[in-house]
Design a protein around this motif. Sequence first.
Motif, PDB file in Angstrom:
ATOM      1  N   VAL A   1       0.547 -40.141  -9.552  1.00 22.72           N
ATOM      2  CA  VAL A   1      -0.774 -39.585  -9.320  1.00 22.72           C
ATOM      3  C   VAL A   1      -1.669 -39.862 -10.521  1.00 22.72           C
ATOM      4  N   LEU A   2      -1.170 -39.637 -11.709  1.00 22.44           N
ATOM      5  CA  LEU A   2      -1.982 -39.864 -12.906  1.00 22.44           C
ATOM      6  C   LEU A   2      -2.409 -41.325 -13.008  1.00 22.44           C
ATOM      7  N   GLY A   3      -1.521 -42.241 -12.670  1.00 21.16           N
ATOM      8  CA  GLY A   3      -1.872 -43.661 -12.701  1.00 21.16           C
ATOM      9  C   GLY A   3      -3.013 -43.985 -11.764  1.00 21.16           C
ATOM     10  N   THR A   4      -3.020 -43.391 -10.593  1.00 17.71           N
ATOM     11  CA  THR A   4      -4.105 -43.623  -9.639  1.00 17.71           C
ATOM     12  C   THR A   4      -5.413 -43.045 -10.160  1.00 17.71           C
ATOM     13  N   VAL A   5      -5.359 -41.865 -10.737  1.00 14.34           N
ATOM     14  CA  VAL A   5      -6.567 -41.266 -11.302  1.00 14.34           C
ATOM     15  C   VAL A   5      -7.135 -42.174 -12.392  1.00 14.34           C
ATOM     16  N   LEU A   6      -6.274 -42.722 -13.241  1.00 15.02           N
ATOM     17  CA  LEU A   6      -6.743 -43.644 -14.282  1.00 15.02           C
ATOM     18  C   LEU A   6      -7.320 -44.923 -13.687  1.00 15.02           C
ATOM     19  N   THR A   7      -6.690 -45.446 -12.623  1.00 19.91           N
ATOM     20  CA  THR A   7      -7.210 -46.644 -11.950  1.00 19.91           C
ATOM     21  C   THR A   7      -8.607 -46.379 -11.395  1.00 19.91           C
ATOM     22  N   VAL A   8      -8.789 -45.250 -10.761  1.00 17.64           N
ATOM     23  CA  VAL A   8     -10.099 -44.892 -10.197  1.00 17.64           C
ATOM     24  C   VAL A   8     -11.125 -44.768 -11.325  1.00 17.64           C
ATOM     25  N   ALA A   9     -10.723 -44.146 -12.419  1.00 14.03           N
ATOM     26  CA  ALA A   9     -11.644 -43.960 -13.544  1.00 14.03           C
ATOM     27  C   ALA A   9     -12.045 -45.284 -14.192  1.00 14.03           C
ATOM     28  N   ARG A  10     -11.236 -46.307 -14.007  1.00 12.19           N
ATOM     29  CA  ARG A  10     -11.515 -47.609 -14.620  1.00 12.19           C
ATOM     30  C   ARG A  10     -12.094 -48.609 -13.636  1.00 12.19           C
ATOM     31  N   GLY A  11     -12.807 -48.142 -12.649  1.00 12.95           N
ATOM     32  CA  GLY A  11     -13.502 -49.032 -11.732  1.00 12.95           C
ATOM     33  C   GLY A  11     -12.884 -49.153 -10.355  1.00 12.95           C
ATOM     34  N   ASN A  12     -11.662 -48.668 -10.197  1.00 12.10           N
ATOM     35  CA  ASN A  12     -11.002 -48.600  -8.897  1.00 12.10           C
ATOM     36  C   ASN A  12     -10.886 -49.942  -8.178  1.00 12.10           C
ATOM     37  N   PRO A  13     -10.313 -50.954  -8.809  1.00 15.36           N
ATOM     38  CA  PRO A  13     -10.205 -52.258  -8.157  1.00 15.36           C
ATOM     39  C   PRO A  13      -9.287 -52.258  -6.937  1.00 15.36           C
ATOM     40  N   ALA A  14      -8.395 -51.294  -6.835  1.00 17.91           N
ATOM     41  CA  ALA A  14      -7.439 -51.270  -5.721  1.00 17.91           C
ATOM     42  C   ALA A  14      -7.916 -50.422  -4.549  1.00 17.91           C
ATOM     43  N   SER A  15      -9.101 -49.851  -4.618  1.00 14.64           N
ATOM     44  CA  SER A  15      -9.665 -49.066  -3.510  1.00 14.64           C
ATOM     45  C   SER A  15      -8.887 -47.786  -3.206  1.00 14.64           C
ATOM     46  N   TYR A  16      -8.529 -47.055  -4.229  1.00 13.54           N
ATOM     47  CA  TYR A  16      -7.846 -45.781  -4.047  1.00 13.54           C
ATOM     48  C   TYR A  16      -8.845 -44.639  -3.944  1.00 13.54           C
ATOM     49  N   GLU A  17      -8.362 -43.548  -3.384  1.00 11.34           N
ATOM     50  CA  GLU A  17      -9.124 -42.308  -3.448  1.00 11.34           C
ATOM     51  C   GLU A  17      -8.178 -41.195  -3.844  1.00 11.34           C
ATOM     52  N   VAL A  18      -8.724 -40.211  -4.527  1.00 10.35           N
ATOM     53  CA  VAL A  18      -7.969 -39.064  -4.997  1.00 10.35           C
ATOM     54  C   VAL A  18      -8.556 -37.841  -4.321  1.00 10.35           C
ATOM     55  N   LEU A  19      -7.703 -37.082  -3.633  1.00  3.80           N
ATOM     56  CA  LEU A  19      -8.132 -35.881  -2.924  1.00  3.80           C
ATOM     57  C   LEU A  19      -7.477 -34.663  -3.573  1.00  3.80           C
ATOM     58  N   VAL A  20      -8.240 -33.626  -3.792  1.00  2.49           N
ATOM     59  CA  VAL A  20      -7.709 -32.372  -4.326  1.00  2.49           C
ATOM     60  C   VAL A  20      -8.164 -31.237  -3.430  1.00  2.49           C
ATOM     61  N   ASP A  21      -7.397 -30.158  -3.415  1.00  2.00           N
ATOM     62  CA  ASP A  21      -7.782 -29.017  -2.579  1.00  2.00           C
ATOM     63  C   ASP A  21      -8.909 -28.219  -3.226  1.00  2.00           C
ATOM     64  N   THR A  22      -8.853 -28.013  -4.518  1.00  2.00           N
ATOM     65  CA  THR A  22      -9.916 -27.340  -5.278  1.00  2.00           C
ATOM     66  C   THR A  22      -9.946 -27.952  -6.672  1.00  2.00           C
ATOM     67  N   TRP A  23     -11.069 -27.779  -7.367  1.00  4.92           N
ATOM     68  CA  TRP A  23     -11.175 -28.314  -8.711  1.00  4.92           C
ATOM     69  C   TRP A  23     -11.897 -27.340  -9.596  1.00  4.92           C
ATOM     70  N   PRO A  24     -11.509 -27.119 -10.794  1.00  3.00           N
ATOM     71  CA  PRO A  24     -10.467 -27.798 -11.561  1.00  3.00           C
ATOM     72  C   PRO A  24      -9.085 -27.154 -11.420  1.00  3.00           C
ATOM     73  N   GLN A  25      -8.993 -26.000 -10.833  1.00  2.99           N
ATOM     74  CA  GLN A  25      -7.700 -25.335 -10.649  1.00  2.99           C
ATOM     75  C   GLN A  25      -7.082 -25.777  -9.331  1.00  2.99           C
ATOM     76  N   PHE A  26      -6.529 -26.975  -9.294  1.00  2.00           N
ATOM     77  CA  PHE A  26      -6.014 -27.534  -8.049  1.00  2.00           C
ATOM     78  C   PHE A  26      -4.610 -27.019  -7.737  1.00  2.00           C
TER      79      PHE A  26
END
Length: 100
Positions: A1-26
């Motif tokens: 999960v952390l790797g995907t979050v970092l990928t998204v933060a760096r431009g998301n070349p792989a077309s991922y999405e990150v879903l959370v139920d609530t933020w910041p206390q997920f």
Amino acid sequence: VLGTVLTVARGNPASYEVLVDTWPQFGVVLTRLRPEDNKDPRDFYANQLTVFYQDEGAWRALLGGTQAVDWTRAFQIHGMQDGMYEAVREMTDAKGLQLE
């Protein structure tokens, strides 16, 4: 999960999405390829979900009460928390689906 979050933060070349139920206390974080970029409903390699949760109840609610998991597609779920397999097994049984 952390790797995907970092990928998204760096431009998301792989077309991922990150879903959370609530933020910041997920309670649960789910990552997946964007559905619009993933066309083949039978490709369970491309239809991978990665899950991390702090609250098993939030995971169960996400499985059964949202469209975050597309049960019409073949998919894989990656995660290691206690109760993950049991929750998925119960949901597939309730939906009359096959779990491998």
